[in-house]
Design an enzyme around this catalytic site. Structure first.
Site, PDB file in Angstrom:
ATOM      1  N   TYR A  47       0.858  -1.212   0.000  1.00  0.00           N
ATOM      2  CA  TYR A  47       0.000   0.000   0.000  1.00  0.00           C
ATOM      3  C   TYR A  47       0.872   1.232   0.000  1.00  0.00           C
ATOM      4  O   TYR A  47       1.688   1.389   0.907  1.00  0.00           O
ATOM      5  CB  TYR A  47      -0.916   0.025   1.212  1.00  0.00           C
TER       6      TYR A  47
HETATM    7  N1  LIG Z   1      -6.423  -8.554   1.140  1.00  0.00           N
HETATM    8  C1  LIG Z   1      -6.672  -7.852   0.063  1.00  0.00           C
HETATM    9  O1  LIG Z   1      -6.382  -8.276  -1.070  1.00  0.00           O
HETATM   10  C2  LIG Z   1      -7.347  -6.511   0.199  1.00  0.00           C
HETATM   11  C3  LIG Z   1      -7.877  -5.863  -0.950  1.00  0.00           C
HETATM   12  C4  LIG Z   1      -8.502  -4.634  -0.760  1.00  0.00           C
HETATM   13  C5  LIG Z   1      -8.608  -4.066   0.509  1.00  0.00           C
HETATM   14  N2  LIG Z   1      -8.059  -4.712   1.587  1.00  0.00           N
HETATM   15  C6  LIG Z   1      -8.150  -4.134   2.956  1.00  0.00           C
HETATM   16  O2  LIG Z   1      -9.472  -3.745   3.201  1.00  0.00           O
HETATM   17  C7  LIG Z   1      -9.500  -2.356   3.529  1.00  0.00           C
HETATM   18  C8  LIG Z   1     -10.801  -1.784   3.044  1.00  0.00           C
HETATM   19  O3  LIG Z   1     -10.840  -1.775   1.620  1.00  0.00           O
HETATM   20  P1  LIG Z   1     -11.135  -0.463   0.849  1.00  0.00           P
HETATM   21  O4  LIG Z   1     -10.765   0.657   1.723  1.00  0.00           O
HETATM   22  O5  LIG Z   1     -10.449  -0.510  -0.461  1.00  0.00           O
HETATM   23  O6  LIG Z   1     -12.710  -0.533   0.574  1.00  0.00           O
HETATM   24  P2  LIG Z   1     -14.002  -0.361   1.492  1.00  0.00           P
HETATM   25  O7  LIG Z   1     -13.682  -0.469   2.923  1.00  0.00           O
HETATM   26  O8  LIG Z   1     -15.041  -1.229   0.908  1.00  0.00           O
HETATM   27  O9  LIG Z   1     -14.396   1.148   1.167  1.00  0.00           O
HETATM   28  C9  LIG Z   1     -13.811   2.168   1.917  1.00  0.00           C
HETATM   29  C10 LIG Z   1     -13.861   3.461   1.141  1.00  0.00           C
HETATM   30  O10 LIG Z   1     -15.210   3.911   1.010  1.00  0.00           O
HETATM   31  C11 LIG Z   1     -15.254   5.325   1.124  1.00  0.00           C
HETATM   32  N3  LIG Z   1     -15.983   5.633   2.358  1.00  0.00           N
HETATM   33  C12 LIG Z   1     -15.834   5.080   3.585  1.00  0.00           C
HETATM   34  N4  LIG Z   1     -16.706   5.618   4.460  1.00  0.00           N
HETATM   35  C13 LIG Z   1     -17.419   6.517   3.772  1.00  0.00           C
HETATM   36  C14 LIG Z   1     -18.481   7.381   4.135  1.00  0.00           C
HETATM   37  N5  LIG Z   1     -18.955   7.428   5.360  1.00  0.00           N
HETATM   38  N6  LIG Z   1     -19.003   8.172   3.152  1.00  0.00           N
HETATM   39  C15 LIG Z   1     -18.559   8.128   1.906  1.00  0.00           C
HETATM   40  N7  LIG Z   1     -17.543   7.335   1.507  1.00  0.00           N
HETATM   41  C16 LIG Z   1     -16.981   6.527   2.429  1.00  0.00           C
HETATM   42  C17 LIG Z   1     -13.814   5.786   1.200  1.00  0.00           C
HETATM   43  O11 LIG Z   1     -13.280   5.894  -0.131  1.00  0.00           O
HETATM   44  P3  LIG Z   1     -13.426   7.195  -1.049  1.00  0.00           P
HETATM   45  O12 LIG Z   1     -13.560   8.398  -0.188  1.00  0.00           O
HETATM   46  O13 LIG Z   1     -12.197   7.202  -1.871  1.00  0.00           O
HETATM   47  O14 LIG Z   1     -14.637   6.928  -1.874  1.00  0.00           O
HETATM   48  C18 LIG Z   1     -13.140   4.598   1.844  1.00  0.00           C
HETATM   49  O15 LIG Z   1     -11.757   4.590   1.607  1.00  0.00           O
HETATM   50  C19 LIG Z   1      -8.232  -1.763   2.921  1.00  0.00           C
HETATM   51  O16 LIG Z   1      -7.807  -0.582   3.546  1.00  0.00           O
HETATM   52  C20 LIG Z   1      -7.271  -2.906   3.156  1.00  0.00           C
HETATM   53  O17 LIG Z   1      -6.796  -2.868   4.496  1.00  0.00           O
HETATM   54  C21 LIG Z   1      -7.448  -5.917   1.440  1.00  0.00           C
END
Ligand SMILES: NC(=O)c1ccc[n+]([C@@H]2O[C@H](COP(=O)([O-])OP(=O)(O)OC[C@H]3O[C@@H](n4cnc5c(N)ncnc54)[C@H](OP(=O)(O)O)[C@@H]3O)[C@@H](O)[C@H]2O)c1
Length: 309
Positions: A47
């Protein structure tokens, strides 16, 4: 991870730090998370190498600086990953040892609480991978190991090797699972997780932001790099799920995002969902999930609306 009675845990996703959240915003989100009682944070060495101007390790570096500034390492359950950074790709023994050293340096700590294999590496024998993880556990630099994005068959074979060779076994899995992505997890992985009593931390718990309700038909564009992936869910099923979330959120007087996370946290086999926030306002909409108990009818409604068949 310590658990408090009546509280559903959230694991804070750290892929935003050094990407969509600069250092100051990252510190603010992290402070707000621990102030609210949160402890577990999920990062990776990779990341966020894809972001313009980055080369990887930015999230770990910010986390390391924040823990040093706050002196709170012992309060944090720190998870990071190996295997996806282009310069440290795969799960060979040498790569795992070198990647762990790099991560510990950036995180400014002497131990990783949960070290993930970020994705499977079919070109390396699982024996070699598990030997390398076991060495890190034995020297005290890693507390526990987990498998992310592994198939059920490959988790099963890794567990068999660990048992046969008396090596540290995977005790956690990190799959892609949320209200919009259910089939593979519920049919294939969940039974294995339950029978092997593994911990499970699903990622993309908010379906890349879709389950916050901010993407609507005809809605304004956002500056999020996740927007395209999130908007792809906006078909008739996605709109039905949002309508269900809207209704339940209004009934509980909580934000939509927290309802989606509370549903996930209450699913069988789930230890804690992983979700990220790039601002404290976003985090504020997520955190009510910790104390939000959905009724059986509410959970069934969301399951019905999100079913693919
Ligand atoms: N193991 C793996 O392969 C893998 C893959 C992906 C992720 N991950 C882990 O999972 C975590 C979560 O994934 P992710 O962050 O990509 O996706 P997510 O948790 O599904 O979505 C989070 C995103 O949604 C938006 N958001 C969150 N709260 C909000 C609100 N109240 N209002 C409006 N928008 C909001 C923000 O992005 P925006 O503001 O940019 O829209 C935030 O970064 C990552 O940080 C990582 O630690 C792991």
């Amino acid at each position: 991870m310590g658990s408090v009675a009546g509280v559903q845990e959230l694991c804070l996703g750290a892929n935003v730090f050094g990407w969509t959240a600069d250092r100051d915003s990252s510190f603010a989100v992290l402070d707000a998370f621990v102030d609210a009682g949160g402890s577990m944070i999920d990062t990776a060495d990779s990341y966020m190498w894809r972001a313009p101007g980055n080369s990887g390790g930015e999230s770990e570096t910010i986390l390391g600086e924040w823990m040093a500034a706050r002196g709170n390492r012992d309060r944090i359950v720190l998870a990071t990953k190996v295997g996806s950074l282009p310069d440290r790709k795969g799960l060979s023994g040498d790569n795992i040892a070198a990647a762990a050293r790099d991560s510990l340096r950036r995180l400014r700590t002497d131990r990783i609480d949960l070290y993930w294999a970020h994705r499977d590496d079919p070109d390396t024998a699982q024996e070699e991978t598990l030997d390398a993880f076991d060495a890190l556990v034995r020297d005290g630099s890693v507390r526990a190991i987990g498998a992310s994005n592994f198939s059920a068959d490959r988790i099963r074979s890794a567990l068999e090797i660990s048992s046969r060779d008396s090596l540290t076994a995977f005790t956690a899995v990190q799959p892609h699972y949320n209200l919009m992505e259910r089939d593979e997890f519920e049919t294939v992985l969940a039974p294995l997780i339950e029978s092997e009593q593994l911990a499970c931390f699903p990622y993309y718990a908010l379906a890349k932001g879709f389950l916050t309700g901010k993407y609507r038909p005809g809605g304004a564009a956002t500056d999020s790099p996740r927007a395209e992936g999130a908007r792809a869910y906006l078909d008739s099923r996605g709109q039905a799920v949002l309508a269900g979330l809207d209704e339940i959120a209004a009934g509980h007087e909580v934000p939509v995002a927290s309802v989606a996370l509370a549903w996930l946290a209450a699913q069988p086999a789930i230890t804690a969902p992983i979700a990220s926030a790039r601002t404290t306002d976003q985090l504020g909409e997520i955190l009510p999930m910790r104390t939000l108990a959905l009724t059986d009818d509410e959970r069934r409604l969301l399951a019905y609306l999100s079913a693919t068949s």
